[in-house]
Design an enzyme around this catalytic site. Sequence first.
Site, PDB file in Angstrom:
ATOM      1  N   ARG A   7       0.834  -1.208   0.000  1.00 57.27           N
ATOM      2  CA  ARG A   7       0.000   0.000   0.000  1.00 57.27           C
ATOM      3  C   ARG A   7       0.866   1.254   0.000  1.00 57.27           C
ATOM      4  O   ARG A   7       0.583   2.224  -0.716  1.00 57.27           O
ATOM      5  CB  ARG A   7      -0.922   0.007   1.221  1.00 57.27           C
ATOM      6  CG  ARG A   7      -1.941  -1.111   1.245  1.00 57.27           C
ATOM      7  CD  ARG A   7      -2.843  -1.022   2.448  1.00 57.27           C
ATOM      8  NE  ARG A   7      -3.843   0.027   2.289  1.00 57.27           N
ATOM      9  CZ  ARG A   7      -4.584   0.486   3.285  1.00 57.27           C
ATOM     10  NH1 ARG A   7      -4.423   0.016   4.502  1.00 57.27           N
ATOM     11  NH2 ARG A   7      -5.477   1.432   3.073  1.00 57.27           N
TER      12      ARG A   7
ATOM     13  N   ASP B 217      -3.489   8.668   2.898  1.00 57.09           N
ATOM     14  CA  ASP B 217      -2.426   8.687   1.885  1.00 57.09           C
ATOM     15  C   ASP B 217      -1.465   9.867   1.970  1.00 57.09           C
ATOM     16  O   ASP B 217      -0.416   9.867   1.335  1.00 57.09           O
ATOM     17  CB  ASP B 217      -3.021   8.607   0.471  1.00 57.09           C
ATOM     18  CG  ASP B 217      -4.105   9.652   0.213  1.00 57.09           C
ATOM     19  OD1 ASP B 217      -3.955  10.810   0.661  1.00 57.09           O
ATOM     20  OD2 ASP B 217      -5.104   9.307  -0.449  1.00 57.09           O
TER      21      ASP B 217
ATOM     22  N   HIS C 274      -8.462   8.889  10.201  1.00 57.30           N
ATOM     23  CA  HIS C 274      -8.052   7.485  10.220  1.00 57.30           C
ATOM     24  C   HIS C 274      -6.541   7.295  10.245  1.00 57.30           C
ATOM     25  O   HIS C 274      -6.047   6.220   9.941  1.00 57.30           O
ATOM     26  CB  HIS C 274      -8.675   6.757   9.020  1.00 57.30           C
ATOM     27  CG  HIS C 274     -10.170   6.715   9.080  1.00 57.30           C
ATOM     28  ND1 HIS C 274     -10.971   6.688   7.954  1.00 57.30           N
ATOM     29  CD2 HIS C 274     -11.018   6.705  10.143  1.00 57.30           C
ATOM     30  CE1 HIS C 274     -12.240   6.659   8.323  1.00 57.30           C
ATOM     31  NE2 HIS C 274     -12.299   6.680   9.641  1.00 57.30           N
TER      32      HIS C 274
ATOM     33  N   GLY D 168     -16.057  12.754  -2.283  1.00 58.91           N
ATOM     34  CA  GLY D 168     -15.615  11.388  -2.461  1.00 58.91           C
ATOM     35  C   GLY D 168     -15.762  10.489  -1.254  1.00 58.91           C
ATOM     36  O   GLY D 168     -14.980   9.549  -1.086  1.00 58.91           O
TER      37      GLY D 168
ATOM     38  N   PRO E 262     -19.584  10.986  -7.674  1.00 55.26           N
ATOM     39  CA  PRO E 262     -20.136  10.580  -8.971  1.00 55.26           C
ATOM     40  C   PRO E 262     -21.567  10.073  -8.881  1.00 55.26           C
ATOM     41  O   PRO E 262     -22.310  10.129  -9.858  1.00 55.26           O
ATOM     42  CB  PRO E 262     -19.184   9.457  -9.423  1.00 55.26           C
ATOM     43  CG  PRO E 262     -17.929   9.690  -8.666  1.00 55.26           C
ATOM     44  CD  PRO E 262     -18.360  10.254  -7.352  1.00 55.26           C
TER      45      PRO E 262
END
Length: 227
Positions: free
Chosen positions: A62, A96, A111, A175, A202
């Site tokens: 990851r 990330d 998180h 998102g 989306p």
Amino acid sequence: MIRLADFERPLFFTGAGLSVESGIPTYRGAGGVWEEYDYESYACQRAFDADPEKVWDFHDLRRAKVAEAEPNEGHRIIAETQARCPGTRIVTQNIDGLHQRAGATDVVELHGSLWRLRHKRETIENFEVPLGARRHADGGYWRPAIVWFEDALDPLVLQAAANALQECDLLVSIGTSGVVYPAAELPRIAVRRAIPCVEINPEETPVSRWYTHALRGPASEMLRSLI
């Protein structure tokens, strides 16, 4: 029409969908991480206690995937908004670090982060790919400083996010799936205050009804429409 420049304290509440354009897969749905990997084997404390090397092999993969990625236009728009408007806050479910790599500061990471390690009461930053030393000097394993399944969120981080949502004058949710609790519940703090609330996604989510504005499309394109 909503324009970011019209607000003094906008808050961006971001999820995995923001980083898709950077090549980082979401966790749920078609092509998601948990479609390929069983979280009970790779992303919970029980798995780590049973086989820390296996769990670290997964997290090294990851970290390598994320290290190859670059912040996308959406990350940059958010960072530029914060630079222009000091009252801007960012609360993210993402681990990330792409907000920071785009230039954002003071990011509330609900998180945790792939780029932090913890052992007992010690937490450090580490950007090695792969991780050089998986064990602490005392012989115990470093653990990724992220919130795994079955972990509780840090109450101080949760409170920081709640405070930011209580103080913002615009909420832009980007998102997020709206199904990961307790994070999914946090936007309601702003929604109840009857401020403008925008959902960028989306498709509709289980919490779409909360929002006063819905923008359906890629995160970067929809954020650009708010400039």
